[in-house]
Each structure stands twice: as structure tokens, then as C-alpha cells.
Design an enzyme around this catalytic site. Structure first.
Site, PDB file in Angstrom:
ATOM      1  N   ARG A  35       0.849  -1.191   0.000  1.00 33.44           N
ATOM      2  CA  ARG A  35       0.000   0.000   0.000  1.00 33.44           C
ATOM      3  C   ARG A  35       0.883   1.240   0.000  1.00 33.44           C
ATOM      4  O   ARG A  35       1.874   1.317   0.727  1.00 33.44           O
ATOM      5  CB  ARG A  35      -0.899   0.034   1.248  1.00 33.44           C
ATOM      6  CG  ARG A  35      -1.942  -1.067   1.310  1.00 33.44           C
ATOM      7  CD  ARG A  35      -3.069  -0.847   0.312  1.00 33.44           C
ATOM      8  NE  ARG A  35      -4.166  -1.774   0.515  1.00 33.44           N
ATOM      9  CZ  ARG A  35      -4.224  -2.989  -0.018  1.00 33.44           C
ATOM     10  NH1 ARG A  35      -3.229  -3.408  -0.787  1.00 33.44           N
ATOM     11  NH2 ARG A  35      -5.250  -3.778   0.203  1.00 33.44           N
ATOM     12  N   HIS A  70       1.329   0.035 -10.233  1.00 34.83           N
ATOM     13  CA  HIS A  70       0.434  -0.833  -9.455  1.00 34.83           C
ATOM     14  C   HIS A  70       0.111  -2.113 -10.229  1.00 34.83           C
ATOM     15  O   HIS A  70      -1.037  -2.429 -10.527  1.00 34.83           O
ATOM     16  CB  HIS A  70      -0.850  -0.095  -9.090  1.00 34.83           C
ATOM     17  CG  HIS A  70      -1.520  -0.656  -7.865  1.00 34.83           C
ATOM     18  ND1 HIS A  70      -2.213   0.123  -6.965  1.00 34.83           N
ATOM     19  CD2 HIS A  70      -1.589  -1.924  -7.376  1.00 34.83           C
ATOM     20  CE1 HIS A  70      -2.683  -0.640  -5.993  1.00 34.83           C
ATOM     21  NE2 HIS A  70      -2.312  -1.881  -6.224  1.00 34.83           N
ATOM     22  N   GLU A 128      -2.485   7.661  -6.849  1.00 33.12           N
ATOM     23  CA  GLU A 128      -2.181   7.004  -8.116  1.00 33.12           C
ATOM     24  C   GLU A 128      -3.118   7.491  -9.212  1.00 33.12           C
ATOM     25  O   GLU A 128      -4.346   7.453  -9.034  1.00 33.12           O
ATOM     26  CB  GLU A 128      -2.296   5.484  -7.947  1.00 33.12           C
ATOM     27  CG  GLU A 128      -1.269   4.939  -6.955  1.00 33.12           C
ATOM     28  CD  GLU A 128      -1.415   3.446  -6.716  1.00 33.12           C
ATOM     29  OE1 GLU A 128      -2.404   2.855  -7.197  1.00 33.12           O
ATOM     30  OE2 GLU A 128      -0.561   2.869  -6.031  1.00 33.12           O
TER      31      GLU A 128
END
Length: 607
Positions: free
Chosen positions: A240, A291, A269
Site C-alpha cells: 500500500r 500498481h 495514483e
């Protein structure tokens, strides 16, 4: 009149989901797949005649959407997190929420190892330089990972998988996880668990973190932690954004405090320009990916097959394997047990945060508990929702779902993973404390000895009523839960909101001193209660005991000795001060309270 033909249950899929999963549904159900996506307005229109909704991360399943879905029975998230689903609203509407917590474990672990190797061998920089037409081997000398030390923070499913892979690469693995099952850790091949994070940092060559993002893990690694590490160390994050302080990480890289980083996740993000995250993405010492932890063909197929299987089970009236908001029992049974399930869940959360905080090396891993039902509650036909509530409460403080992933279906597996053993005792007596008698009450007792080595009566005789003095008792009045005993202290407070619990010498002036500290920090006190020492703990009488083995361990760790005992002996009487508070309570507030005169210990509890 001719009989009506029942409609095929309709399933809406407003995002791109793997066809391998949807193929499981296409024969028996009407599947409306819209991989191009739908707008929030379109979703509100489409949801009215839908029986099941399958989403990924883009679709926001709000309370308004759930209310509009008058036929909706299940919402499935093809992935782990359910942040885009209003789980409370779904529960209130009787809608089951399921997810796929295990579908992308391998993908996340493999990506972690990929970043580890890429940072060790400067793969990203080498690729850019070579494509630019430069052959600069001398500037790209890397390091081998074999015989190096990997530190892992968080030994959940992904952390364990990373540990196994890196041991296979010839690495020495050490770990920090207050909640890990020590037996399982040893079986994995991890060399040792360290009691504190700072004990590990000077030793590691690579550091990877696999924890949820909670208040306790936000900025877990900052400037002070980086300063303890080797200048050749490299850090990884496929968990995270936010567990590393991004500004501190940027400074550490710029100043040569550490050698490099491999980052897959960021606080925002995509990262915004002119932020530390943006500079990290473009930093020459950083391998950055957008990610990709769960972005493999296999992971997407796995989660799709998993949630589609569960959706089909729910629509058939069966139990799903990963219900986020269970328990799933008959409505009338749940209505009767619901207040006590809430009480027991809060008792579990109170135990973990007050007795077994993240600063306690043992945490709850490997613990044995006794859950005692008194009065009418002792006669319940099925206590599975109560057991699930306890496990949910025990793990909620360190779970990114707040424990909502625990239900009567998976509570056994979750407890076994943590090495938790729970024994139920049906006492058939009213009050647990011997004071005012309630129709039903509950005692949660952390056992000081392994089950089977002593009877409860033996423990009571030896220890004055409660082994190890780690006891929480409570009852329900109306629909409100109350705690009537905490440790060796009689109390009466509702376990909700943010609480400060202070163990102090029972002397004049303590309340005013605490109030002054909180006032300086702008923390408002909603209520305050002083709990005195219990006069006479009451043993169980005429109880029948049922052992429910939810863990895999045959022994239990000895209860931690009270570090406060010496101070209490010197000053005589002691008390607990329990405060319900509003406002931000940071480390500075806690430290100021701990150092106040006469304060023996402070715990911050969020329920």
C-alpha cells in the site's frame, strides 16, 4: 391460469472481467457484461432488476446504488479490497458482499521478487541507458541477492509467499509481525521473528512490507527508520502507498542513506507532479511500476473464477467462501444474537488494542482464549456467529478490512492461520462479576496455560479467579453494549469510538493532570470514568464447557507479565481512567500522557 415461468437471475458486470469466470454463469443466469464500463447514472438505472453485481475497482457501489437494487442479493468484488463498496449499506439491506482475498497472492509475491532483483541489478536504469544508445556497463554494477538478508514486515499470505521464494534464492529471511503464528513462521523457514521493527533495520540488505494501510502502519518507515539502515540497503513496496513516508524515502535516496527502491504503489495514483511520489517515480535509483502487483492474466482469471463461483452459490441459496459481511444465519436468529455479536466483537478489538498492541511482540498469535456465556445466552442453539464475532474483533485492529472479511464461514481458517484457540463455556449464571445480575453476559478470558494441563477450577483457585488477569466482561442493556470489567478493574462503559485507557496510581490530581495534557493538544473528552479494582472475582459455577479448536497449536505462549507491578507495589492503590475522546491522538499525545507523573501505562483503542 397457466403457471408463470420464473425469470433467470440477472447478473450485471459493468467492467471488464475475465471470460473464464463469466463462462461459469452464462448457462444458468442472464449475464449482462459491459466491459466498456457504465456511468454512475446508467448504473442506477440498470441495477433495478439485477440479482447480482460483479465489479472490480472502477465501479462505485454506493448506498444509493444498493437502495436502487431492489432485487440485489449479492455484490462481488473481483479482487481483494472492497473500498468501492458501501459494505455497511449492503449489510443493512441484507445484501451479501463477497471478494477474492487469495486470487492474486502469487502475482503480488512474484512482483515483489521481480522488483527485488531489478533493484539489485539496476535493470531499469540499464534498460533506459541501453535504449538511448549508450553501453555503460561500468556504471551499472549491481549486487547479488544470494546470502543477503531480507527483512519482511507482515507475514500474511503474500509475506509468507515472498519469504519462501527468497529463501529459494538463497537469502536469509528475518521478519517483524506481532500477530504472526510462531509455529507457522518456523515451518516456512524464516530464520527468526524480531520483537521490534527497529531491531531488524540495521541488519537487512532488502526490506519489503506487506501490511494493510492503517493508522498504525501509515508512515511506518520514515526518516528515523531509514537512518538505521545500511547505506547499501534497498526497500520494496508492493502493498500500500503510505507505509513508507515518501518525502523521507526521497531524502534517503538523495542523500545516500539507502541505495535504492522498488515501488509499485504510491499514496496517490497516478502520482501528481511536484510531489515526492512524482520525484520517486522518476528517480534514477528507483524501479517504479504502475500498481502491477495483481496484473497478471492468471491473477485476473483466478479472482474472476473465484467470485463468479461464489455469486452462483449465493444465488442458489448456498454459503459463499469469502463473505465480507456475514454471518449468514436465519434472520430471526441473527436479530436475537446481533447485540451480543457486537459486544463480543468489541471485546475482541478491545483485547487486541489494550492487552496485545502492535508493540507487544507476541501479539495475538498463538493465544488461547475462553469465551464464557452467562444466563440466557448460555442456552443459544448455535454460537457460531459469536465465535466469528470474537475472531473478527481480535484481528480487526490490524486488518485493512476492519475484520469484515471474517465470518462464520471462514472464522475457523482465520483463527487457525493466527494460531488462535477458542474454548466456549456455557455457564448458565447471570452476572459474570457477582454484582448486578443481567439476563445474559459474556466473559472473555485469555488463558495463561495450554488447554488440558489445568482445569478452570484449578486456575481459579491458584490465581484468585482469573488466570493472568487478562479478562474482559460485558453485557447488553437494550441494544447497547457495556463493558463491566477490564483486567482487574470494575467498569461500566460503552465500547465505541476512540478510547484512551490509562493505568494510574489512585491518587488525587490525576484526572486534572490528564485533562491538562489533552487540553494542550486540543483533544476533547466526551466522557470519563475511573474504574476501581474489583473486590472479588467470581469463578465459574455449574458451567458446561465445550472446546472449539479454531487454531492449529497444542500449546500457548505464557501470558506477558505485568511491567507495571513494581510501580503499583510502591504506591499502593491503582485505578483505570477510561476516556472517550474526539480529536486526533498522535504519538506525541500518548508520549505526554505516558510521562505524566503517576501514569503507569496508556493504550489507545479505536472501536
Amino acid at each position: 391460469m397457466a403457471g408463470t415461468i420464473p425469470h433467470k437471475p440477472r447478473i450485471l458486470v459493468p467492467e471488464k472481467v475475465s471470460q473464464d469466470g463469466l463462462a461459469l454463469l452464462s448457462g444458468e443466469y442472464e449475464v449482462d457484461s459491459r466491459p466498456q464500463g457504465v456511468s454512475p447514472e446508467e448504473l442506477l438505472t440498470l441495477i433495478s432488476d439485477v440479482d447480482a453485481l460483479i465489479v472490480r475497482s472502477e465501479t462505485k457501489v454506493t448506498a444509493e446504488v444498493l437502495r436502487a437494487g431492489s432485487r440485489l442479493r449479492v455484490v462481488a468484488r473481483a479482487g481483494v479490497g472492497v473500498d468501492n463498496i458501501d459494505v455497511e449499506a449492503a449489510t443493512a439491506g441484507g445484501i451479501i458482499v463477497v471478494n477474492s482475498p487469495a486470487g492474486n497472492i502469487l502475482a503480488a509475491a512474484e512482483h515483489t521478487v521481480a522488483l527485488l532483483l531489478a533493484t539489485a541489478r539496476n535493470v531499469g536504469r540499464a534498460d533506459r541507458i541501453t535504449k538511448a544508445g549508450r553501453w555503460e556497463r561500468g556504471k551499472l554494477v549491481g549486487v547479488e541477492v544470494g546470502r543477503k538478508t531480507l527483512g519482511i514486515v507482515g507475514l500474511g499470505k503474500v509475506g509468507m509467499k515472498v519469504a519462501r521464494m527468497c529463501i529459494g534464492l538463497g537469502m536469509k529471511v528475518i521478519a517483524f509481525d506481532p500477530y504472526a503464528n510462531p509455529d507457522l513462521v518456523r515451518q516456512t523457514g524464516v530464520e527468526r521473528l524480531v520483537p521490534r521493527l527497529v531491531d531488524m533495520l540495521p541488519e537487512v540488505d532488502f526490506l519489503t512490507i506487506h501490511t494493510p494501510l492503517l493508522a498504525s502502519t501509515l508512515d511506518l518507515i520514515g526518516a528515523a527508520e531509514f537512518s538505521l539502515m545500511k547505506p547499501t540497503a534497498r526497500v520494496l513496496n508492493v502493498a500500500r502507498g503510505g507505509v513508507y513516508n515518501e518525502a523521507a524515502l526521497l531524502d534517503a535516496l538523495n542523500n545516500g542513506v539507502i541505495a535504492g527502491a522498488g515501488l509499485d504503489v504510491f499514496t496517490k495514483e497516478p502520482p501528481e507532479q511536484n510531489t515526492p511520489a512524482w520525484e520517486l517515480v522518476h528517480h534514477e535509483k528507483v524501479i517504479s511500476t504502475p500498481h502491477l502487483g495483481a496484473s497478471t492474466v492468471e491473477a485476473q482469471e483466478n479472482v474472476a473464477v473465484d467470485v463468479c463461483t461464489q455469486v452462483a452459490a449465493v444465488l442458489r441459496g448456498e454459503l459463499p467462501t469469502s463473505a465480507v459481511n456475514a454471518p449468514l444465519i436465519l434472520p430471526e436468529e441473527y436479530r436475537a444474537l446481533k447485540p451480543y455479536a457486537k459486544l463480543i466483537e468489541r471485546m475482541g478489538g478491545l483485547y487486541t488494542q489494550h492487552f496485545a498492541s502492535p508493540t507487544t511482540p507476541a501479539g495475538i498469535g498463538g493465544r488461547h482464549f475462553e469465551l464464557v456465556y452467562h444466563g440466557d445466552l448460555a442456552g443459544v442453539s448455535s454460537s457460531r456467529p459469536l465465535l466469528a464475532a470474537l475472531v473478527r474483533g481480535l484481528v480487526s485492529p490490524f486488518s485493512d478490512t476492519g475484520g469484515r472479511h471474517v465470518n462464520i464461514v471462514n472464522a475457523t481458517a482465520v483463527a487457525r492461520e493466527k494460531g488462535i484457540v477458542i474454548r466456549e463455556t456455557h455457564a448458565h449464571s447471570g452476572s459474570a462479576t457477582g454484582g448486578e445480575v443481567y439476563a445474559s453476559s459474556v466473559t472473555l478470558r485469555a488463558l495463561a496455560v495450554p488447554e488440558g494441563t489445568e482445569s478452570q477450577q484449578d486456575r481459579d483457585k491458584k490465581d484468585g479467579g482469573d488466570a493472568g488477569s487478562q479478562v474482559i466482561e460485558g453485557y447488553v442493556s437494550g441494544n447497547t453494549a457495556y463493558i463491566s470489567r477490564l483486567d482487574r478493574f470494575e467498569a461500566s462503559f460503552s465500547p465505541e469510538g476512540t478510547l484512551l485507557i490509562l493505568h494510574n496510581h489512585d491518587e488525587p490530581g490525576k484526572i486534572g493532570g490528564v485533562g491538562s495534557v489533552l487540553g494542550r493538544h486540543g483533544v476533547n473528552i466526551r466522557f470519563m470514568q475511573v474504574a476501581s479494582l474489583a473486590k472479588r472475582p467470581k469463578s465459574l459455577e455449574n458451567g458446561r464447557s465445550e472446546v472449539v479448536v479454531l487454531g492449529a497449536r497444542d500449546d500457548t505462549q505464557a501470558m506477558r507479565a505485568s511491567s507495571l507491578e513494581e510501580g503499583v507495589k510502591k504506591n499502593g492503590n491503582e485505578a483505570l481512567m477510561i476516556l472517550g475522546i474526539d480529536g486526533d491522538v498522535g504519538k506525541e499525545v500518548i508520549e505526554d500522557l505516558r510521562t505524566a507523573e503517576g501514569i503507569l501505562n496508556v493504550s489507545l483503542v479505536r472501536l
